[in-house]
Design a protein around this motif. Structure first.
Motif, PDB file in Angstrom:
ATOM      1  N   GLN A  80      48.240  44.843 -12.256  1.00 36.09           N
ATOM      2  CA  GLN A  80      49.297  45.379 -11.395  1.00 36.09           C
ATOM      3  C   GLN A  80      48.928  46.867 -10.742  1.00 36.09           C
ATOM      4  OE1 GLN A  80      53.366  44.643 -12.458  1.00 36.09           O
ATOM      5  NE2 GLN A  80      53.013  42.621 -13.006  1.00 36.09           N
ATOM      6  N   SER A  81      48.512  47.619 -11.462  1.00 27.35           N
ATOM      7  CA  SER A  81      48.364  49.031 -10.866  1.00 27.35           C
ATOM      8  C   SER A  81      46.817  48.965 -10.201  1.00 27.35           C
ATOM      9  CB  SER A  81      48.264  49.807 -12.091  1.00 27.35           C
ATOM     10  OG  SER A  81      47.405  49.699 -13.065  1.00 27.35           O
ATOM     11  N   ILE A  82      45.958  47.902 -10.258  1.00 27.39           N
ATOM     12  CA  ILE A  82      44.784  48.123  -9.625  1.00 27.39           C
ATOM     13  C   ILE A  82      45.115  48.203  -8.314  1.00 27.39           C
ATOM     14  CG2 ILE A  82      42.641  46.570  -9.271  1.00 27.39           C
ATOM     15  CD1 ILE A  82      42.743  45.609 -12.034  1.00 27.39           C
ATOM     16  N   PRO A  83      44.291  48.976  -7.491  1.00 29.39           N
ATOM     17  CA  PRO A  83      44.497  49.284  -6.026  1.00 29.39           C
ATOM     18  C   PRO A  83      43.800  48.132  -5.061  1.00 29.39           C
ATOM     19  CG  PRO A  83      42.707  50.836  -6.879  1.00 29.39           C
ATOM     20  CD  PRO A  83      43.379  50.248  -8.156  1.00 29.39           C
ATOM     21  N   VAL A  84      44.190  47.234  -5.230  1.00 30.51           N
ATOM     22  CA  VAL A  84      43.823  46.006  -4.396  1.00 30.51           C
ATOM     23  C   VAL A  84      44.953  45.327  -3.720  1.00 30.51           C
ATOM     24  CG1 VAL A  84      42.787  43.501  -4.502  1.00 30.51           C
ATOM     25  CG2 VAL A  84      41.900  45.350  -5.964  1.00 30.51           C
ATOM     26  N   SER A  85      45.019  44.955  -2.576  1.00 33.99           N
ATOM     27  CA  SER A  85      45.972  44.300  -1.755  1.00 33.99           C
ATOM     28  C   SER A  85      46.808  43.058  -2.263  1.00 33.99           C
ATOM     29  CB  SER A  85      45.507  44.012  -0.420  1.00 33.99           C
ATOM     30  OG  SER A  85      44.867  43.060  -0.442  1.00 33.99           O
ATOM     31  N   PRO A  86      48.009  42.776  -2.022  1.00 27.65           N
ATOM     32  CA  PRO A  86      48.512  41.508  -2.652  1.00 27.65           C
ATOM     33  C   PRO A  86      47.730  40.296  -2.365  1.00 27.65           C
ATOM     34  CG  PRO A  86      50.186  42.979  -1.706  1.00 27.65           C
ATOM     35  CD  PRO A  86      48.932  43.741  -1.535  1.00 27.65           C
ATOM     36  N   ALA A  87      47.234  40.328  -0.964  1.00 25.23           N
ATOM     37  CA  ALA A  87      46.403  39.007  -0.686  1.00 25.23           C
ATOM     38  C   ALA A  87      45.156  39.020  -1.544  1.00 25.23           C
ATOM     39  CB  ALA A  87      46.112  39.130   0.709  1.00 25.23           C
ATOM     40  N   THR A 241      53.077  33.598  -2.700  1.00 26.30           N
ATOM     41  CA  THR A 241      52.419  34.134  -4.022  1.00 26.30           C
ATOM     42  C   THR A 241      52.270  35.747  -3.540  1.00 26.30           C
ATOM     43  OG1 THR A 241      51.380  32.326  -4.699  1.00 26.30           O
ATOM     44  CG2 THR A 241      50.866  34.212  -5.964  1.00 26.30           C
ATOM     45  N   SER A 242      51.374  35.774  -2.314  1.00 23.71           N
ATOM     46  CA  SER A 242      51.145  37.111  -1.912  1.00 23.71           C
ATOM     47  C   SER A 242      52.224  37.816  -1.535  1.00 23.71           C
ATOM     48  CB  SER A 242      50.233  37.072  -0.556  1.00 23.71           C
ATOM     49  OG  SER A 242      49.765  38.489  -0.088  1.00 23.71           O
ATOM     50  N   LEU A 243      53.345  37.276  -0.974  1.00 24.75           N
ATOM     51  CA  LEU A 243      54.447  38.094  -0.709  1.00 24.75           C
ATOM     52  C   LEU A 243      55.177  38.465  -2.113  1.00 24.75           C
ATOM     53  CD1 LEU A 243      55.889  36.000   2.362  1.00 24.75           C
ATOM     54  CD2 LEU A 243      55.132  38.244   2.420  1.00 24.75           C
ATOM     55  N   GLU A 244      55.509  37.473  -2.992  1.00 23.58           N
ATOM     56  CA  GLU A 244      56.193  38.004  -4.387  1.00 23.58           C
ATOM     57  C   GLU A 244      55.145  39.068  -4.992  1.00 23.58           C
ATOM     58  OE1 GLU A 244      56.502  38.262  -8.583  1.00 23.58           O
ATOM     59  OE2 GLU A 244      54.485  37.480  -7.603  1.00 23.58           O
ATOM     60  N   VAL A 245      53.891  38.976  -5.063  1.00 19.40           N
ATOM     61  CA  VAL A 245      53.112  40.182  -5.477  1.00 19.40           C
ATOM     62  C   VAL A 245      53.533  41.519  -4.807  1.00 19.40           C
ATOM     63  CG1 VAL A 245      50.755  41.335  -5.833  1.00 19.40           C
ATOM     64  CG2 VAL A 245      51.159  38.816  -6.038  1.00 19.40           C
ATOM     65  N   LYS A 246      53.508  41.573  -3.614  1.00 23.48           N
ATOM     66  CA  LYS A 246      54.031  42.601  -2.759  1.00 23.48           C
ATOM     67  C   LYS A 246      55.137  43.242  -2.841  1.00 23.48           C
ATOM     68  CE  LYS A 246      54.132  44.165   2.216  1.00 23.48           C
ATOM     69  NZ  LYS A 246      53.925  43.819   3.565  1.00 23.48           N
ATOM     70  N   HIS A 247      56.125  42.215  -3.078  1.00 22.77           N
ATOM     71  CA  HIS A 247      57.511  42.553  -3.362  1.00 22.77           C
ATOM     72  C   HIS A 247      57.536  43.258  -4.756  1.00 22.77           C
ATOM     73  CE1 HIS A 247      61.890  42.364  -4.244  1.00 22.77           C
ATOM     74  NE2 HIS A 247      61.696  41.724  -5.431  1.00 22.77           N
ATOM     75  N   ARG A 248      57.041  42.677  -5.897  1.00 23.52           N
ATOM     76  CA  ARG A 248      56.836  43.046  -7.349  1.00 23.52           C
ATOM     77  C   ARG A 248      56.277  44.410  -7.277  1.00 23.52           C
ATOM     78  NH1 ARG A 248      56.919  40.772 -12.397  1.00 23.52           N
ATOM     79  NH2 ARG A 248      56.845  38.646 -11.591  1.00 23.52           N
TER      80      ARG A 248
END
Length: 252
Positions: A80-87, A241-248
């Motif tokens: 989760q800390s890896i600097p990659v966009s949610p998408a 899923t991408s929105l969930e990752v962004k929210h998290r």
């Protein structure tokens, strides 16, 4: 995204190298059983084939569990800390599923082909017999037509994308705070709920246009429409899923 995907694949295959070796081990075991004793060791051949089938199914389960552990389990903090966009993370997970599934399918397909070859040879089949069978298969494919084969392949690819998207979405939503306390059962419940929703949706759409969802009448039109439905459904699941990752990520 490329580096993340490469790390996921390297981590998976380095941990589960036995799943890559198993088809060759059991294929060799089946071959040796017939070579040493064609009659008395047929049980070994059957058990080897059964083990091959079971391990192929186990490989699919391992793919799912590794994805869960990487992003929502023991190593979630790191990924989760890896600097990659949610998408980017979402599509990296998507291609992780597709590539691992393809690799295992090819390897286990070769193992199955070896088993069938051994069995055919043991039953007295010759090279000319195998060549005749391959010619019959080619003739049957030519009779069906390249358009139909193309539609079937397209549907297979779309289904693979949808199933992978469904797993990713189920794991992501099932790992939200409200369901996290029950562990991996959360994603399982979401997957079951999504599967039930799929059944109701397909049932509803089939009432609107039965020919569209009739497996007895697949052609360019309804095959293309089915593919379009699968693509749209996959896109919706991946977006959510991408929105969930962004929210998290923003909450963390």
């Amino acid at each position: 995204m490329g580096k993340l995907l490469g790390h996921q694949l390297k981590r998976h295959f380095s941990k589960n190298y036995f799943l890559l070796l198993a088809p060759f081990i059991f294929a060799l075991l089946g071959f040796l059983s017939y070579t040493i004793s064609p009659d008395g060791e047929s049980v070994v051949f059957g058990l080897s084939f059964l083990c091959l089938s079971i391990i192929y199914c186990a490989a699919g389960i391992v793919i799912i569990l590794d994805d869960y552990n990487m992003f929502y389990g023991k190593t979630a903090m790191f990924y989760q800390s890896i600097p990659v966009s949610p998408a980017g993370k979402t599509f990296s997970r998507l291609f992780y599923y597709l590539i691992t599934f393809l690799v295992y399918s090819i390897i286990y397909g070769l193992g199955l082909f070896t088993f069938l070859g051994v069995a055919a040879t043991a039953e007295g089949a010759s090279i000319s017999d195998l060549k005749e069978i391959s010619e019959d298969i080619i003739d049957a494919m030519n009779g069906v037509g390249m358009d139909m084969i193309g539609i079937v392949l397209l549907l297979f690819v779309v289904v693979a994308f949808y199933v992978a998207s469904k797993f990713i979405f189920s794991i992501s939503l099932g790992s939200e705070k409200s369901l996290r306390r029950i562990g991996f059962a959360g994603p399982v419940l979401v997957y079951i709920g999504l599967s039930i929703l799929n059944i109701f949706l397909l049932s509803f759409l089939s009432r609107i246009d039965y020919s569209l969802f009739s497996t007895n009448n697949i052609n360019l039109v309804n095959g293309g429409m089915l593919s379009l439905v699968g693509i749209i459904a996959s896109a919706i699941l991946l977006t959510l899923t991408s929105l969930e990752v962004k929210h998290r990520t923003s909450v963390n």
